[in-house]
Design a protein around this motif. Structure first.
Motif, PDB file in Angstrom:
ATOM      1  N   ILE A 107      -5.259   5.142  15.014  1.00  0.00           N
ATOM      2  CA  ILE A 107      -3.836   4.914  14.770  1.00  0.00           C
ATOM      3  C   ILE A 107      -3.586   4.002  13.570  1.00  0.00           C
ATOM      4  N   ASN A 108      -4.632   3.526  12.897  1.00  0.00           N
ATOM      5  CA  ASN A 108      -4.421   2.712  11.698  1.00  0.00           C
ATOM      6  C   ASN A 108      -3.605   3.471  10.660  1.00  0.00           C
ATOM      7  N   SER A 109      -2.762   2.748   9.944  1.00  0.00           N
ATOM      8  CA  SER A 109      -1.970   3.344   8.875  1.00  0.00           C
ATOM      9  C   SER A 109      -2.877   3.863   7.769  1.00  0.00           C
ATOM     10  N   LEU A 110      -2.634   5.082   7.308  1.00  0.00           N
ATOM     11  CA  LEU A 110      -3.417   5.640   6.203  1.00  0.00           C
ATOM     12  C   LEU A 110      -2.978   5.079   4.858  1.00  0.00           C
ATOM     13  N   THR A 111      -1.799   4.463   4.814  1.00  0.00           N
ATOM     14  CA  THR A 111      -1.330   3.862   3.567  1.00  0.00           C
ATOM     15  C   THR A 111      -1.758   2.396   3.464  1.00  0.00           C
ATOM     16  N   LEU A 112      -1.597   1.638   4.547  1.00  0.00           N
ATOM     17  CA  LEU A 112      -1.973   0.225   4.544  1.00  0.00           C
ATOM     18  C   LEU A 112      -3.420   0.003   4.962  1.00  0.00           C
ATOM     19  N   GLY A 113      -3.930   0.864   5.824  1.00  0.00           N
ATOM     20  CA  GLY A 113      -5.329   0.763   6.245  1.00  0.00           C
ATOM     21  C   GLY A 113      -5.549   0.068   7.561  1.00  0.00           C
ATOM     22  N   HIS A 114      -4.533  -0.585   8.139  1.00  0.00           N
ATOM     23  CA  HIS A 114      -4.748  -1.320   9.378  1.00  0.00           C
ATOM     24  C   HIS A 114      -3.568  -1.107  10.323  1.00  0.00           C
ATOM     25  N   TYR A 425     -18.944   2.457   6.881  1.00  0.00           N
ATOM     26  CA  TYR A 425     -18.203   2.656   5.632  1.00  0.00           C
ATOM     27  C   TYR A 425     -16.710   2.705   5.913  1.00  0.00           C
ATOM     28  N   ARG A 426     -15.937   2.590   4.850  1.00  0.00           N
ATOM     29  CA  ARG A 426     -14.488   2.788   4.936  1.00  0.00           C
ATOM     30  C   ARG A 426     -14.009   3.485   3.678  1.00  0.00           C
ATOM     31  N   VAL A 427     -13.332   4.608   3.874  1.00  0.00           N
ATOM     32  CA  VAL A 427     -12.690   5.291   2.755  1.00  0.00           C
ATOM     33  C   VAL A 427     -11.475   4.459   2.329  1.00  0.00           C
ATOM     34  N   PRO A 428     -11.305   4.175   1.042  1.00  0.00           N
ATOM     35  CA  PRO A 428     -10.141   3.394   0.600  1.00  0.00           C
ATOM     36  C   PRO A 428      -8.837   4.038   1.065  1.00  0.00           C
ATOM     37  N   THR A 429      -7.832   3.212   1.289  1.00  0.00           N
ATOM     38  CA  THR A 429      -6.539   3.723   1.726  1.00  0.00           C
ATOM     39  C   THR A 429      -5.898   4.578   0.633  1.00  0.00           C
ATOM     40  N   PHE A 430      -4.863   5.309   1.010  1.00  0.00           N
ATOM     41  CA  PHE A 430      -4.104   6.068   0.013  1.00  0.00           C
ATOM     42  C   PHE A 430      -3.455   5.132  -1.002  1.00  0.00           C
ATOM     43  N   ASN A 431      -2.974   3.974  -0.550  1.00  0.00           N
ATOM     44  CA  ASN A 431      -2.418   3.005  -1.496  1.00  0.00           C
ATOM     45  C   ASN A 431      -3.476   2.546  -2.493  1.00  0.00           C
ATOM     46  N   ASP A 432      -4.692   2.277  -2.013  1.00  0.00           N
ATOM     47  CA  ASP A 432      -5.776   1.834  -2.896  1.00  0.00           C
ATOM     48  C   ASP A 432      -6.051   2.853  -3.996  1.00  0.00           C
ATOM     49  N   ARG A 433      -5.933   4.137  -3.657  1.00  0.00           N
ATOM     50  CA  ARG A 433      -6.352   5.174  -4.604  1.00  0.00           C
ATOM     51  C   ARG A 433      -5.202   5.799  -5.395  1.00  0.00           C
ATOM     52  N   PHE A 434      -4.004   5.859  -4.797  1.00  0.00           N
ATOM     53  CA  PHE A 434      -2.976   6.698  -5.410  1.00  0.00           C
ATOM     54  C   PHE A 434      -1.659   5.988  -5.721  1.00  0.00           C
ATOM     55  N   TRP A 435      -1.541   4.707  -5.396  1.00  0.00           N
ATOM     56  CA  TRP A 435      -0.295   4.003  -5.700  1.00  0.00           C
ATOM     57  C   TRP A 435      -0.126   3.904  -7.215  1.00  0.00           C
ATOM     58  N   VAL A 436       1.090   4.166  -7.678  1.00  0.00           N
ATOM     59  CA  VAL A 436       1.382   4.128  -9.116  1.00  0.00           C
ATOM     60  C   VAL A 436       2.409   3.024  -9.381  1.00  0.00           C
ATOM     61  N   PRO A 437       2.036   1.992 -10.201  1.00  0.00           N
ATOM     62  CA  PRO A 437       0.731   1.831 -10.847  1.00  0.00           C
ATOM     63  C   PRO A 437      -0.224   1.009  -9.975  1.00  0.00           C
ATOM     64  N   GLY A 438      -1.500   1.038 -10.308  1.00  0.00           N
ATOM     65  CA  GLY A 438      -2.490   0.175  -9.698  1.00  0.00           C
ATOM     66  C   GLY A 438      -3.525   0.865  -8.852  1.00  0.00           C
ATOM     67  N   GLY A 439      -3.194   2.038  -8.284  1.00  0.00           N
ATOM     68  CA  GLY A 439      -4.172   2.750  -7.479  1.00  0.00           C
ATOM     69  C   GLY A 439      -5.321   3.263  -8.324  1.00  0.00           C
ATOM     70  N   ASN A 440      -6.504   3.289  -7.743  1.00  0.00           N
ATOM     71  CA  ASN A 440      -7.702   3.668  -8.488  1.00  0.00           C
ATOM     72  C   ASN A 440      -8.451   4.761  -7.729  1.00  0.00           C
ATOM     73  N   PRO A 441      -8.329   6.024  -8.146  1.00  0.00           N
ATOM     74  CA  PRO A 441      -9.007   7.123  -7.437  1.00  0.00           C
ATOM     75  C   PRO A 441     -10.518   7.085  -7.575  1.00  0.00           C
ATOM     76  N   ASP A 442     -11.047   6.244  -8.468  1.00  0.00           N
ATOM     77  CA  ASP A 442     -12.494   6.160  -8.674  1.00  0.00           C
ATOM     78  C   ASP A 442     -13.141   5.033  -7.883  1.00  0.00           C
ATOM     79  N   LEU A 443     -12.431   4.465  -6.933  1.00  0.00           N
ATOM     80  CA  LEU A 443     -13.007   3.412  -6.101  1.00  0.00           C
ATOM     81  C   LEU A 443     -14.200   3.933  -5.307  1.00  0.00           C
ATOM     82  N   ASN A 444     -15.142   3.042  -5.045  1.00  0.00           N
ATOM     83  CA  ASN A 444     -16.245   3.355  -4.139  1.00  0.00           C
ATOM     84  C   ASN A 444     -15.817   3.046  -2.707  1.00  0.00           C
ATOM     85  N   PRO A 445     -16.406   3.722  -1.738  1.00  0.00           N
ATOM     86  CA  PRO A 445     -16.126   3.333  -0.353  1.00  0.00           C
ATOM     87  C   PRO A 445     -16.728   1.964  -0.064  1.00  0.00           C
TER      88      PRO A 445
END
Length: 644
Positions: A107-114, A425-445
């Protein structure tokens, strides 16, 4: 208006309970294996530390939220304010390193991660299991620090039974809840609903006041605009084809609203300032379960809709939808060995105003295999393997190995030793990867390794019984993701490596004292969680992480005298850093609580339980989040009526 609708619904339910006594015959309930149970979690995870909240403590927590329950019963750290927001930190990990599982749904948020642990009501569930340490090989992404399992139990009710619960407390706190069970032994409908509200207008000493002329540097203040209003419904529909074959269908609807609590400075200087936050959730989980030997299998599916609105601005959409499918087969091919293989697939559709328009959906697929073997009735070994695949993202392979050795088995005591090694492992949140500006789709898990050794001594002589458990752990997490200040905007990057190590001690006892049954427990944890590497310039290397106390613990004691039950519990939290500087350090604090309950039967079908609870009876002035006030001494009284 919503409040009166809910109260009206509960009054109707109460009247229905009473009127239903004559036309319904209340028959015996047949108990079978729980949908989510302690035993199921433990079987393929030898050496892992998995704790189930004791029933007596679980009952006391029914009027509150999950943070209040776990912080008083287990050695777990939380960062919280006065009820609107709480985040968990197991063994020094971050809030998004713990998964919260409802069936096959994290049930963790996919945008915030927790998850906001304050929004998880204990009243809706039958049990709670907590895994300490890595659980990624079993649960997938996001279980680096641990996993919480919210359990429901199949009762297979034959007839009708019900419960109505009313609670009232300090600072406008109120809870109205009901549970309705209807079935014929094969079909069962279980309805659970609640409404919770709190005005949070407590008084506190505000240290932001300045009267230099009279040397006054604090003033009594009242918390403003920190109201909470949550409501939810959990509907179960279960059907049993045969003793080992059944179908479940669960729908969990939730609507949470709160005014964001302001820090003490804002509360004093701008008492009319308001920020509200609303989040709605629809969670559906259904499954067909066939547990006939030697092959057992399950086919499950789910749907999740999460939506958040800040300050009523519906144009800034933040929502996600998930479709989930999972299937596995378990085969006990010899008496002391079995394996399980399965797959889980998820399609995610985010709708977030700040995401790139090119992001349409994301697919996640996990394949997993588990093996269990018991040798010579002394040694239990388990192996778990998991490989995930995510759209345009590389997910690491996560194995785990666990051992449980029965060292001594005597007439009155048993001694076990356990060990576990697991990758996470943890896949980065959607905010971590896709927020504009600042998200980074090339992050490592984020990647973790967890090592654990434990021992458990269990004693029972017929009158007295108990357990003593000691666990030592070591965990390192690489590629920890933080948001960095880039000048014109913040951006996400794999920044640091963290090392966490420590010891946990837990004990629980049930014994007779002066002819009265007493239950007691003591929990303690020593956690050293430190940055070992960081791309940020920081003075906090090789120093304790923020909001992770080095020492923490709690205790409880309850005694039953005739129809009364008396309980006292306390918790200690060591000092905590709140930022990367050596300032704004939270002082250590100790909280003491007490309760008394009285249970009586009106007749064989009706019983009432009255519970009175006083929290923070020492009126301790403390903070759990820097600069945010917490309530002093407060009470709660609840009444529960059960039609059995």
């Amino acid at each position: 208006m919503r409040r009166f609708v809910v109260i009206g619904f509960l009054m109707v339910a109460f009247v229905s309970c009473v009127l239903a006594q004559k036309p319904f015959t209340i028959l015996d309930t047949v108990h079978v294996e729980e949908v989510v149970s302690y035993g199921v979690l433990k079987k393929y995870q030898s050496g892992a530390k998995i704790e189930k909240i004791q029933s007596s403590q679980f009952v006391l927590g029914q009027d509150g939220n999950l943070e209040q329950l776990l912080s008083r019963t287990l050695p777990i750290a939380f960062k919280t304010n006065a009820g609107g927001l709480a985040t968990i930190r197991i063994r020094g990990s971050a809030p998004d390193h713990t998964s919260f599982n409802f069936g096959g749904i994290n049930i963790n948020s996919l945008t915030l991660g927790h998850s906001n642990v304050s929004n998880v009501p204990v009243y809706l569930f039958d049990n709670v299991g907590v895994q300490f340490g890595s659980a990624s090989s079993v649960n997938g992404s996001g279980s680096i620090g641990g996993a919480i399992h919210l359990g429901l139990q199949n009762n297979w009710t034959d007839g009708f039974k019900a419960e109505v619960r009313l609670a009232n407390g300090s600072f406008g706190e109120q809870l109205y809840g009901t549970k309705l069970f209807l079935g014929n032994g094969k079909f069962e409908s279980v309805t659970r609903a609640y409404y919770y509200a709190k005005t949070n207008d407590f008084k506190f000493m505000n240290p932001n006041y300045r009267d230099f002329e009279n040397d006054i540097y604090e003033i009594e203040d009242t918390q403003h605009n920190a109201n909470i209003e949550n409501m939810g419904l959990l509907q179960e529909i279960n059907y049993k084809f045969a003793e080992d074959e059944f179908f479940i269908f669960n729908v969990w609807l939730e609507k949470n609203w709160h005014l964001v609590q302001q820090n003490m400075g804002t509360n004093l200087g701008n008492p009319d300032f308001r920020e509200d936050y609303n989040d709605d959730h629809i969670r559906i989980w259904a499954g067909y379960k066939n547990r006939k030997k030697p092959f057992k299998y399950e086919i499950n599916g789910g749907y999740v809709f999460d939506n958040a609105v800040s300050n009523g601005n519906t144009n800034d959409t933040i929502s996600t939808q998930r479709l989930i499918g999972e299937a596995f087969v378990e085969h006990a091919f010899i008496p002391n060995a079995s394996y399980k293989v399965g797959a889980k697939a998820t399609r995610i559709n985010p709708t977030v105003y700040a995401y790139s328009a090119s992001l349409n959906h994301e697919d996640r697929i996990d394949f997993y295999a588990s093996y269990y073997h018991r040798l010579f009735n002394k040694l239990t070994a388990t192996v778990n393997l998991r490989q995930g695949f995510v759209t345009d993202f590389n997910v690491p392979f996560t194995p785990s190995l666990g051992l449980d050795f029965l060292s001594l088995s005597k007439e009155v005591f048993v001694l076990n030793f356990t060990g576990n090694v697991s990758r996470s492992y943890r896949v980065p949140t959607f905010n971590d990867r896709f927020w504009v500006p600042g998200g980074n789709p090339d992050l490592n898990p984020e990647k973790g390794m967890n090592y654990e050794l434990g021992t458990k001594w269990s004693y029972c002589n017929g009158t007295n019984s108990g357990n003593v458990k000691v666990n030592a752990f070591y965990m390192n997490i690489d590629d920890w993701i933080l948001w960095k200040n880039g000048g014109s905007f913040w951006y996400a990057e794999n920044v640091q490596s963290v090392e966490s190590k420590g010891v946990e001690f837990m004990t629980d006892w049930s014994y007779l004292l002066f002819g009265r049954r007493i239950s007691s427990g003591l929990n303690y944890t020593y956690t050293s969680a430190q940055r070992k590497e960081s791309l940020n310039e920081t003075n906090a290397l090789n120093r304790q992480l923020e909001y992770v106390p080095v020492h923490a613990g709690n205790f409880f004691t309850s005694a039953t005298v005739n129809k009364f039950e008396f309980t006292i519990d306390g918790s200690y939290t060591d000092k905590q850093y709140t930022d990367e500087e050596v300032k704004n350090i939270l002082d250590a604090f100790f909280l003491l609580n007490t309760s008394v309950s009285y249970r009586f039967k009106i007749n064989n079908k009706n019983q009432i339980r009255i519970l009175g609870m006083v929290n923070n009876i020492l009126n301790t002035d403390y903070q759990s989040s820097w600069g945010y006030a917490m309530p002093g001494i407060n009470y709660r009284i609840s009444l529960t009526y059960k039609l059995q």
